[in-house]
Design an enzyme around this catalytic site. Structure first.
Site, PDB file in Angstrom:
ATOM      1  N   LYS A  70       0.827  -1.215   0.000  1.00 30.16           N
ATOM      2  CA  LYS A  70       0.000   0.000   0.000  1.00 30.16           C
ATOM      3  C   LYS A  70       0.863   1.267   0.000  1.00 30.16           C
ATOM      4  O   LYS A  70       0.660   2.166  -0.821  1.00 30.16           O
ATOM      5  CB  LYS A  70      -0.942   0.002   1.228  1.00 30.16           C
ATOM      6  CG  LYS A  70      -1.887  -1.196   1.259  1.00 30.16           C
ATOM      7  CD  LYS A  70      -2.791  -1.192   2.473  1.00 30.16           C
ATOM      8  CE  LYS A  70      -2.068  -1.426   3.779  1.00 30.16           C
ATOM      9  NZ  LYS A  70      -1.458  -2.768   3.905  1.00 30.16           N
ATOM     10  N   THR A  71       1.817   1.320   0.925  1.00 29.89           N
ATOM     11  CA  THR A  71       2.691   2.492   1.000  1.00 29.89           C
ATOM     12  C   THR A  71       3.478   2.661  -0.295  1.00 29.89           C
ATOM     13  O   THR A  71       3.651   3.772  -0.803  1.00 29.89           O
ATOM     14  CB  THR A  71       3.656   2.340   2.203  1.00 29.89           C
ATOM     15  OG1 THR A  71       2.867   2.239   3.393  1.00 29.89           O
ATOM     16  CG2 THR A  71       4.603   3.515   2.323  1.00 29.89           C
ATOM     17  N   ASP A 115      -1.234   7.097   6.642  1.00 27.63           N
ATOM     18  CA  ASP A 115      -1.207   5.661   6.898  1.00 27.63           C
ATOM     19  C   ASP A 115      -2.092   5.384   8.115  1.00 27.63           C
ATOM     20  O   ASP A 115      -2.306   6.283   8.935  1.00 27.63           O
ATOM     21  CB  ASP A 115       0.240   5.251   7.188  1.00 27.63           C
ATOM     22  CG  ASP A 115       0.520   3.818   6.771  1.00 27.63           C
ATOM     23  OD1 ASP A 115      -0.433   3.111   6.407  1.00 27.63           O
ATOM     24  OD2 ASP A 115       1.699   3.418   6.800  1.00 27.63           O
ATOM     25  N   THR A 164      -5.219  -1.181   7.265  1.00 26.69           N
ATOM     26  CA  THR A 164      -5.336  -2.637   7.330  1.00 26.69           C
ATOM     27  C   THR A 164      -6.726  -3.019   7.840  1.00 26.69           C
ATOM     28  O   THR A 164      -7.057  -4.193   7.907  1.00 26.69           O
ATOM     29  CB  THR A 164      -4.280  -3.201   8.304  1.00 26.69           C
ATOM     30  OG1 THR A 164      -4.303  -2.427   9.498  1.00 26.69           O
ATOM     31  CG2 THR A 164      -2.886  -3.150   7.696  1.00 26.69           C
ATOM     32  N   ARG A 224       6.512  -8.327   1.805  1.00 28.36           N
ATOM     33  CA  ARG A 224       7.407  -7.967   2.916  1.00 28.36           C
ATOM     34  C   ARG A 224       7.940  -9.216   3.618  1.00 28.36           C
ATOM     35  O   ARG A 224       9.114  -9.291   3.967  1.00 28.36           O
ATOM     36  CB  ARG A 224       6.710  -7.062   3.933  1.00 28.36           C
ATOM     37  CG  ARG A 224       7.680  -6.671   5.072  1.00 28.36           C
ATOM     38  CD  ARG A 224       7.044  -5.849   6.175  1.00 28.36           C
ATOM     39  NE  ARG A 224       6.693  -4.520   5.747  1.00 28.36           N
ATOM     40  CZ  ARG A 224       5.502  -3.969   5.915  1.00 28.36           C
ATOM     41  NH1 ARG A 224       4.538  -4.650   6.506  1.00 28.36           N
ATOM     42  NH2 ARG A 224       5.266  -2.748   5.513  1.00 28.36           N
TER      43      ARG A 224
HETATM   44  N1  LIG Z   1       4.027  -5.341  -5.757  1.00 31.33           N
HETATM   45  C1  LIG Z   1       5.240  -5.381  -5.192  1.00 31.33           C
HETATM   46  N2  LIG Z   1       6.319  -5.717  -5.931  1.00 31.33           N
HETATM   47  C2  LIG Z   1       7.549  -5.785  -5.364  1.00 31.33           C
HETATM   48  N3  LIG Z   1       7.797  -5.554  -4.061  1.00 31.33           N
HETATM   49  C3  LIG Z   1       6.770  -5.221  -3.282  1.00 31.33           C
HETATM   50  C4  LIG Z   1       5.452  -5.102  -3.804  1.00 31.33           C
HETATM   51  N4  LIG Z   1       4.624  -4.737  -2.815  1.00 31.33           N
HETATM   52  C5  LIG Z   1       5.385  -4.638  -1.712  1.00 31.33           C
HETATM   53  N5  LIG Z   1       6.679  -4.927  -1.982  1.00 31.33           N
HETATM   54  C6  LIG Z   1       7.780  -4.988  -1.007  1.00 31.33           C
HETATM   55  O1  LIG Z   1       7.228  -5.158   0.279  1.00 31.33           O
HETATM   56  C7  LIG Z   1       7.583  -4.080   1.122  1.00 31.33           C
HETATM   57  C8  LIG Z   1       6.382  -3.699   1.941  1.00 31.33           C
HETATM   58  O2  LIG Z   1       5.445  -3.008   1.152  1.00 31.33           O
HETATM   59  P1  LIG Z   1       4.634  -1.743   1.705  1.00 31.33           P
HETATM   60  O3  LIG Z   1       5.423  -1.040   2.739  1.00 31.33           O
HETATM   61  O4  LIG Z   1       4.178  -0.969   0.540  1.00 31.33           O
HETATM   62  O5  LIG Z   1       3.414  -2.508   2.383  1.00 31.33           O
HETATM   63  P2  LIG Z   1       2.136  -1.901   3.106  1.00 31.33           P
HETATM   64  O6  LIG Z   1       0.951  -2.519   2.441  1.00 31.33           O
HETATM   65  O7  LIG Z   1       2.210  -0.426   3.145  1.00 31.33           O
HETATM   66  O8  LIG Z   1       2.268  -2.513   4.587  1.00 31.33           O
HETATM   67  P3  LIG Z   1       1.704  -1.913   5.978  1.00 31.33           P
HETATM   68  O9  LIG Z   1       0.232  -2.189   6.000  1.00 31.33           O
HETATM   69  O10 LIG Z   1       2.416  -2.735   7.009  1.00 31.33           O
HETATM   70  O11 LIG Z   1       2.063  -0.475   6.025  1.00 31.33           O
HETATM   71  C9  LIG Z   1       8.069  -2.979   0.160  1.00 31.33           C
HETATM   72  O12 LIG Z   1       9.062  -2.179   0.655  1.00 31.33           O
HETATM   73  C10 LIG Z   1       8.603  -3.756  -1.012  1.00 31.33           C
HETATM   74  O13 LIG Z   1       9.957  -4.086  -0.791  1.00 31.33           O
HETATM   75 MG   LIG Z   2       2.526   0.839   4.717  1.00 31.38          MG
END
Ligand SMILES: Nc1ncnc2c1ncn2[C@@H]1O[C@H](COP(=O)(O)OP(=O)(O)OP(=O)(O)O)[C@@H](O)[C@H]1O
Ligand SMILES: [Mg+2]
Length: 339
Positions: A70-71, A115, A164, A224
């Site tokens: 998401k981030t 977030d 989430t 992740r």
């Molecule tokens: N589609 C993708 N392709 C490649 N790597 C990804 C992808 N999505 C996420 N990642 C990897 O996973 C890590 C975590 O992703 P991200 O921080 O965007 O998750 P999030 O959904 O924001 O999690 P949270 O809910 O914990 O904040 C990223 O830094 C990246 O390295």
């Molecule tokens: Mg995030």
């Protein structure tokens, strides 16, 4: 170490401080962002049309379990439209004044990323509505009958929010994301394998095809977690002076007690509690969390979604029930009603 920290995702996020690993491995372009095709296609249209009109994109909400990207999407969008990204989170906005300060400091076309938006207080949401809808900041001066509202116009901006726990968002807030509300999906094994291969290159780790597969299989369909497991397996292989083969990955992840489905000890305990204590269910998430001694939020946001995804539990109106697969996975006798 608290129980919450035993979760690999949480450990990684906490141990890595400001998410060091997330940042090094975070995709910097759409090509590197694997999977989530439906979301990428929709965003492409939304962003292209906004760019053509010369407007900032409309407000966007991403939801789904932790670590699915998401981030990362918020960063990619900012890059795509060439906007400044200002990052904050629900818990960081404690008072109405905090949000007012954030909004009044936005430059034209900036993107504000909030977030954990489900943690915004009601009074703060009330300030966000007119800002999102009409681009004004309402400031109430004074109290009681003599109170006045001052309306400050804001520059055009885009709010991108992530959560989430979409169910905890109020309906009025949810409906104001006119650019769309997007649910991130768990990743296929093939997509996770691509992500592991890319991460291994960046981290300069040699891992053979079977090793990549093994990590992908056990990564909870979550990027992740895949990156986290890759690093743990790398450490193991380095100390054992072996290559990163499927055997090495298996041994490393065995030590972490991540099983062949990617379940952690807490996941397995959750199934066990559901089967033993609640006779297979139905049981509510709160009751399960209490029996486990885990935080309800962790159970609902991290463990439950993945167990549902694997078909180990099912949601019913009365609560969660263990499926036949859950009994089989734990090696327990399947009750007749499930045969
Ligand atoms: N589609 C993708 N392709 C490649 N790597 C990804 C992808 N999505 C996420 N990642 C990897 O996973 C890590 C975590 O992703 P991200 O921080 O965007 O998750 P999030 O959904 O924001 O999690 P949270 O809910 O914990 O904040 C990223 O830094 C990246 O390295
Ligand atoms: Mg995030």
């Amino acid at each position: 170490m608290s129980r919450r920290d035993e979760n690999p995702e949480e450990v990684e996020k906490v141990a890595a401080g400001e998410g060091f690993l997330d940042q090094t491995l975070r995709p910097a372009s759409w090509d590197e962002y694997v999977g989530q095709e439906a979301i990428k296609n929709n965003l492409h249209i939304l962003l292209s049309a906004a760019k053509e009109r010369g407007n900032p994109p409309e407000h966007i909400l991403f939801y789904g379990p932790p670590g699915l990207g998401k981030t990362t999407l918020a960063h990619l969008i900012a890059r795509e439209v060439g906007a400044n990204l200002r990052t904050t989170s629900g818990p960081a906005i404690e008072r109405v004044g905090d949000l007012a300060a954030l909004l009044s400091n936005l430059g034209p076309n900036d993107i504000l990323f909030i977030d954990e938006i489900h943690r915004l207080g009601r009074a703060i949401e009330e300030v966000l509505y007119p800002a999102m809808e009409s681009g004004v900041l309402n400031i109430i001066l004074g109290k009681g009958p003599s109170a006045r509202t001052l309306e400050l116009p804001l520059p055009p901006f885009t709010l991108i929010a992530a959560t989430t726990r979409v169910a905890d968002l109020s309906a009025p807030l949810r409906s104001r994301f006119s650019g769309g509300v997007y649910r991130l999906e768990f990743y296929s094994e093939d997509d996770i394998a691509k992500i592991v291969e890319r991460s291994a290159k960046i981290l300069d780790v040699k891992v053979d095809k079977s090793g990549v597969r093994e990590i992908a299989k056990r990564s909870r369909a979550t990027p992740r977690t895949a990156n986290y497991l890759l690093k743990r397996a790398r450490d193991y292989a380095q100390l054992k002076r072996t290559g990163l083969t499927s055997e090495a990955v298996d041994a490393a992840l065995g030590m972490l007690e991540v099983d062949e489905l990617g379940l952690t000890p807490i996941d397995r305990k959750m199934l066990e509690v559901l089967i033993e204590r609640f006779k297979g269910g139905p049981a509510g998430v709160n009751a399960i969390a209490a029996a486990l001694g885990e935080e309800q939020a962790t159970v609902a946001e991290v463990h439950e979604p993945f167990l549902l995804q694997l078909g180990l539990i099912e949601r019913t109106p009365k609560g969660r029930v263990a499926t036949r697969l859950a009994y089989e996975h734990l090696g327990k006798e399947t009750p007749l009603r499930l045969l």
